[in-house]
Design an enzyme around this catalytic site. Structure first.
Site, PDB file in Angstrom:
ATOM      1  N   GLY A  32       0.794  -1.225   0.117  1.00 20.63           N
ATOM      2  CA  GLY A  32      -0.091  -0.004  -0.009  1.00 20.63           C
ATOM      3  C   GLY A  32       0.762   1.249   0.153  1.00 20.63           C
ATOM      4  N   ASP A  76       4.259  -4.409  -7.523  1.00 15.04           N
ATOM      5  CA  ASP A  76       3.653  -3.303  -6.950  1.00 15.04           C
ATOM      6  C   ASP A  76       4.325  -2.002  -7.441  1.00 15.04           C
ATOM      7  OD1 ASP A  76       5.789  -4.133  -5.121  1.00 15.04           O
ATOM      8  OD2 ASP A  76       5.893  -2.489  -4.211  1.00 15.04           O
ATOM      9  N   ASN A  77       5.334  -1.991  -8.490  1.00 18.43           N
ATOM     10  CA  ASN A  77       5.852  -0.978  -9.099  1.00 18.43           C
ATOM     11  C   ASN A  77       5.480  -0.941 -10.730  1.00 18.43           C
ATOM     12  OD1 ASN A  77       6.731  -0.072  -6.728  1.00 18.43           O
ATOM     13  ND2 ASN A  77       8.901  -1.044  -6.977  1.00 18.43           N
ATOM     14  N   ASP A  81       8.852   4.838   8.211  1.00 18.33           N
ATOM     15  CA  ASP A  81       8.390   6.344   8.596  1.00 18.33           C
ATOM     16  C   ASP A  81       7.628   7.144   7.782  1.00 18.33           C
ATOM     17  OD1 ASP A  81      10.025   6.759   6.689  1.00 18.33           O
ATOM     18  OD2 ASP A  81      11.944   7.621   8.090  1.00 18.33           O
ATOM     19  N   GLY A  82       7.359   6.754   6.548  1.00 16.24           N
ATOM     20  CA  GLY A  82       6.312   7.466   5.635  1.00 16.24           C
ATOM     21  C   GLY A  82       7.352   8.660   5.158  1.00 16.24           C
ATOM     22  N   ARG A  99       3.898  14.141  -7.282  1.00 18.06           N
ATOM     23  CA  ARG A  99       4.010  13.262  -8.599  1.00 18.06           C
ATOM     24  C   ARG A  99       2.394  13.253  -9.146  1.00 18.06           C
ATOM     25  NH1 ARG A  99       6.068   7.314  -7.057  1.00 18.06           N
ATOM     26  NH2 ARG A  99       4.118   7.074  -5.800  1.00 18.06           N
ATOM     27  N   ARG A 151      -1.610   0.285  -9.720  1.00 21.60           N
ATOM     28  CA  ARG A 151      -0.671  -0.742 -10.045  1.00 21.60           C
ATOM     29  C   ARG A 151      -1.056  -2.175 -10.163  1.00 21.60           C
ATOM     30  NH1 ARG A 151       3.632   1.827  -6.979  1.00 21.60           N
ATOM     31  NH2 ARG A 151       2.990   4.064  -6.598  1.00 21.60           N
ATOM     32  N   ASP A 155       7.574   4.751  -9.663  1.00 23.41           N
ATOM     33  CA  ASP A 155       8.352   4.368  -8.547  1.00 23.41           C
ATOM     34  C   ASP A 155       9.891   4.365  -9.039  1.00 23.41           C
ATOM     35  OD1 ASP A 155       6.264   4.487  -7.132  1.00 23.41           O
ATOM     36  OD2 ASP A 155       6.498   2.608  -6.253  1.00 23.41           O
ATOM     37  N   GLY A 170       2.948   3.457   1.373  1.00 24.17           N
ATOM     38  CA  GLY A 170       3.190   3.635   2.907  1.00 24.17           C
ATOM     39  C   GLY A 170       3.846   5.110   3.008  1.00 24.17           C
TER      40      GLY A 170
HETATM   41  P1  AMP Z   1       9.365   0.744  -3.053  1.00 23.17           P
HETATM   42  O1  AMP Z   1      10.124  -0.353  -2.992  1.00 23.17           O
HETATM   43  O2  AMP Z   1       9.972   2.049  -2.700  1.00 23.17           O
HETATM   44  O3  AMP Z   1       8.344   0.668  -4.142  1.00 23.17           O
HETATM   45  O4  AMP Z   1       8.268   0.479  -1.724  1.00 23.17           O
HETATM   46  C1  AMP Z   1       7.562  -0.872  -1.290  1.00 23.17           C
HETATM   47  C2  AMP Z   1       6.604  -0.618  -0.347  1.00 23.17           C
HETATM   48  O5  AMP Z   1       7.383  -0.105   0.776  1.00 23.17           O
HETATM   49  C3  AMP Z   1       5.473   0.414  -0.651  1.00 23.17           C
HETATM   50  O6  AMP Z   1       4.370   0.021   0.063  1.00 23.17           O
HETATM   51  C4  AMP Z   1       5.787   1.657  -0.047  1.00 23.17           C
HETATM   52  O7  AMP Z   1       4.852   2.653   0.194  1.00 23.17           O
HETATM   53  C5  AMP Z   1       6.811   1.095   1.284  1.00 23.17           C
HETATM   54  N1  AMP Z   1       7.849   2.142   1.816  1.00 23.17           N
HETATM   55  C6  AMP Z   1       8.924   2.344   1.088  1.00 23.17           C
HETATM   56  N2  AMP Z   1       9.687   3.104   2.048  1.00 23.17           N
HETATM   57  C7  AMP Z   1       8.754   3.430   3.081  1.00 23.17           C
HETATM   58  C8  AMP Z   1       8.791   4.507   4.258  1.00 23.17           C
HETATM   59  N3  AMP Z   1      10.041   5.094   4.476  1.00 23.17           N
HETATM   60  N4  AMP Z   1       7.750   4.607   4.999  1.00 23.17           N
HETATM   61  C9  AMP Z   1       6.670   4.061   4.787  1.00 23.17           C
HETATM   62  N5  AMP Z   1       6.564   2.873   3.614  1.00 23.17           N
HETATM   63  C10 AMP Z   1       7.508   2.974   2.898  1.00 23.17           C
HETATM   64 MG    MG Z   2       6.837   1.091  -4.916  1.00 22.13          MG
END
Ligand code: AMP
Ligand code: MG
Length: 494
Positions: free
Chosen positions: A98, A260-261, A129-130, A180, A187, A270, A100
């Site tokens: 989701g 998911d990407n 940490d979002g 963005r 996705r 992403d 995040g």
């Molecule tokens: P990504 O590999 O960057 O596409 O991230 C994979 C998943 O991890 C997605 O659901 C992102 O929202 C979540 N995510 C990545 N980095 C963070 C972060 N710093 N805080 C919260 N969720 C994250």
């Molecule tokens: Mg992603």
């Protein structure tokens, strides 16, 4: 300062919103507000993206816009939400993921979704940490706009703002928010989420929404006995195949092709540990976390197909027949090679196709790989050679001159049969960019930005916005990477 963007604090930049994704209902997302960041500052803005949203670029010069695109105040009428999705990461089912660290602010009347990335934790943050760090936000901002200017489908980036609020990664870094923009951020993983949880009603609702909004021709299609979901899967496969052909032709490595990407619209989405190839190494791995090379450059087309297979499995309850679902994926196997060959012909300035072109391309790729010749520089020099310059600059890139001379001779003979010989050079100079976002160029701009000097970001952005132009005086941005470039390690950490 309160922990959430204050409901009373609203700024109106004139954006008007339509229900869009949020009309799907609460099964698809959680509504929440961005979490403010202290003392934000501008890092970069795109006038072109502002205009696509119907904003006057000068509106981005205002303190109100700075606060709004950092998530400190709400844009009038926006109702932010984080969407839920799942996915396969590195070939393994990862369960629920989701948004995040992203929030969808809404969809504008012009049909563009606007999303903040790095705007604080959501129910889908898991251990995160979002937040997003400055370095990866600058990379995403610059690369979105660079990929768009290369003519490759992608999400766009309106702006990046920064804040000195610390973020803890391998070391302490600072925060940033990227805004963005895309017609949809849906996705493959959104479909996988509802399929994996056997929530077939929501799965159908999502598919119907995406078909109606983005693939309306699938409703009318007579393919697969009028099965609109199979026609949809086939259309997604074809868009994905076309995208991958463009990535491969320009030497773009995504780095984290998890399901998911993968955009349901066939957009590049992403931007994390991506890289444009320096020297041509088909097995190049740009993601330092990818120890097995699952997402190596030459694996990307197969991985995309694997990901489409996951999407097919997710859509199976709607398609209703496994054989039909598999058949809907088949065209990937013809569209990708056809699109790739067509891109390579454009890079070679060949206006028409010949049977032997594949051998000409394969022979060249073997030579380039044998000496890890710089991908971007080779193609640009070849374009200049065809435009009238001597072949010396091309030959100089190779140690084995005999081999490249033999290839150049075959190529010259092939060009002599070309339908439109004069057009060749023009096609090439429009197909082979002079400027791409190499890792070291991004790194230099990031290092400056960390010192609050954002001129490097702006200069790079300006070049990447018209990458096929010559831009005299900026040769330093079109040269070979320095030795230290190969020691840049970019991982999933962002
Ligand atoms: P990504 O590999 O960057 O596409 O991230 C994979 C998943 O991890 C997605 O659901 C992102 O929202 C979540 N995510 C990545 N980095 C963070 C972060 N710093 N805080 C919260 N969720 C994250
Ligand atoms: Mg992603």
């Amino acid at each position: 300062m309160s922990l959430l963007a204050d409901e009373a604090q609203v700024v109106d930049l004139g954006l008007r919103w339509t229900p869009g994704f949020r009309a799907l209902g609460p099964a698809f997302y959680t509504e929440l507000r961005p979490r403010p960041l202290p003392e934000p500052y501008w890092v970069g803005t795109s006038a072109a993206v502002a205009r696509t949203l119907g904003l006057d670029p000068q509106q981005l010069d205002t303190p109100e816009a700075l606060e709004a695109f950092t998530g400190n105040v709400l844009l009038a009428g926006s109702q932010p939400l984080a969407s839920v999705y799942s996915g396969h990461q590195f070939g393994v089912w990862a369960g629920q993921l989701g948004d995040g660290r992203a929030l969808l602010l809404g969809e504008t009347a012009s049909g563009q979704e606007v999303q903040l990335k790095g705007s604080g934790p959501t129910p889908y943050s898991r251990m995160g940490d979002g937040r997003a760090v400055l370095r990866s936000s600058i990379r995403e901002f610059l690369c979105s706009e660079a990929v768009h200017a290369l003519g490759i489908p992608t999400t766009r980036a309106l702006c990046v703002t920064g804040s000195d609020a610390p973020v803890y990664r391998e070391e302490i870094e600072t925060s940033a928010v990227v805004t963005r923009v895309a017609p949809s951020f849906i996705r493959f993983g959104h479909f996988e989420h509802f399929a994996a949880n056997a929530r077939h009603e929501e799965l159908r609702q999502l598919a119907d929404y995406v078909i109606e909004r983005y693939y309306p021709a699938c409703r009318e299609s007579t393919r697969f006995g009028g099965n609109a979901y199979a026609a949809f899967l086939e259309a997604v496969s074809e868009r994905t195949a076309a995208l991958l052909a463009q990535w491969q032709a320009v030497g773009f490595c995504h780095g984290v092709m998890n399901t998911d990407n993968m955009s349901i619209l066939g957009l590049t989405i992403d931007y994390g540990p991506f890289q444009f190839l320096d020297g041509f190494d088909p097995r190049h791995i740009c993601n330092h976390s990818d120890t097995s090379g699952r997402y190596a450059y030459n694996q990307q087309p197969n991985v995309a197909y694997w990901n489409l297979f996951c999407l097919a499995q997710a859509l199976l309850p709607l398609i209703g027949d496994q054989q039909v679902a598999v058949a809907a994926l088949e065209s990937y196997k013809t569209v990708f090679p056809a699109q790739f060959e067509s891109r390579m012909r454009a890079k070679l300035g060949l206006a028409s196709a010949e049977e032997a072109d594949r051998a000409l391309v394969d022979g060249l790729l073997r030579l380039l790989a044998a000496e890890k010749v710089d991908w971007t520089i080779f193609w640009r020099r070849l374009s200049q050679h065809v435009a009238g310059d001597s072949a010396t600059l091309v030959r100089d890139l190779f140690i084995d001159r005999t081999a490249i001379d033999a290839w150049l001779k075959d190529y010259a003979e092939r060009r002599a049969r070309n339908n439109a010989p004069d057009a060749g050079a023009q096609i090439m100079l429009r197909s082979n960019p002079k400027f791409v976002l190499r890792n070291h160029l991004g790194q230099i701009a990031i290092d400056q930005a960390r010192q609050k000097d954002f001129s490097g970001v702006a200069r790079l952005q300006a070049l990447l916005e018209s990458p096929f132009e010559e831009h005299p005086g900026h040769e330093d941005m079109a040269g070979f990477p320095p030795d230290w470039a190969s020691s840049i390690e970019i991982s999933c950490s962002s």
